[in-house]
Motif scaffolding. Structure first.
Motif, PDB file in Angstrom:
ATOM      1  N   SER A  17       0.822  -1.201   0.000  1.00  9.00           N
ATOM      2  CA  SER A  17       0.000   0.000   0.000  1.00  9.00           C
ATOM      3  C   SER A  17       0.860   1.258   0.000  1.00  9.00           C
ATOM      4  N   ARG A  66      -9.736  -0.957  -4.811  1.00  9.88           N
ATOM      5  CA  ARG A  66      -8.348  -0.961  -4.313  1.00  9.88           C
ATOM      6  C   ARG A  66      -7.902   0.422  -3.895  1.00  9.88           C
ATOM      7  N   GLN A  81      -5.416   6.768  -1.348  1.00 10.11           N
ATOM      8  CA  GLN A  81      -4.985   5.564  -0.658  1.00 10.11           C
ATOM      9  C   GLN A  81      -4.999   4.417  -1.644  1.00 10.11           C
ATOM     10  N   ASN A  83      -4.229   0.468  -2.186  1.00  9.52           N
ATOM     11  CA  ASN A  83      -4.026  -0.838  -1.564  1.00  9.52           C
ATOM     12  C   ASN A  83      -3.935  -1.922  -2.634  1.00  9.52           C
TER      13      ASN A  83
END
Length: 122
Positions: A17, A66, A81, A83
């Motif tokens: 991440s 994601r 963000q 991930n």
């Protein structure tokens, strides 16, 4: 005039991440829609995600589930963000801003940052 400065890029292993940040200058951030784009070497620039000045969001199919875009109007910052990163997410990521832009509008964005590199190793 809005100036945008991205940060948070780097090298990460697949499955990992990262959180990108885009800091905006000026006192009108809350009335600007914000977006993230990316460009991989030898490829065209692609839309990644956007958040309108009202808070509506939009994502490219390739990152849905994601990536998450968010904004903090008190800090004049938009975040991405990321991930479950994949090697195909490797690209130079750009932040963009446009005043009062509704989600889904087609056309150029008014302001751009210089980009931050994200590299995902397999």
């Amino acid at each position: 005039q809005v100036q945008l400065v991205e940060s948070g890029g780097g090298l990460v292993q697949a499955g990992g991440s990262l959180r990108l940040s885009c800091a905006a200058s000026g006192r009108t951030f809350s009335t600007h829609s914000m977006a993230w784009f990316r460009q991989a070497p030898g490829k065209e620039q692609d839309f990644v995600a956007a958040i309108s000045w009202r808070g509506s969001t939009s994502y490219a199919d390739s990152v849905k589930g994601r990536f998450t875009i968010s904004r903090d109007n008190a800090e004049n910052t938009v975040y991405l963000q990321m991930n479950s990163l994949k090697s195909e997410d490797t690209a130079l990521y750009y932040c963009a801003a446009d005043p009062l832009r509704p989600i889904g509008r087609i056309g150029p964005w008014s302001y751009w940052g210089q980009g931050t590199q994200v590299t995902v190793s397999a």
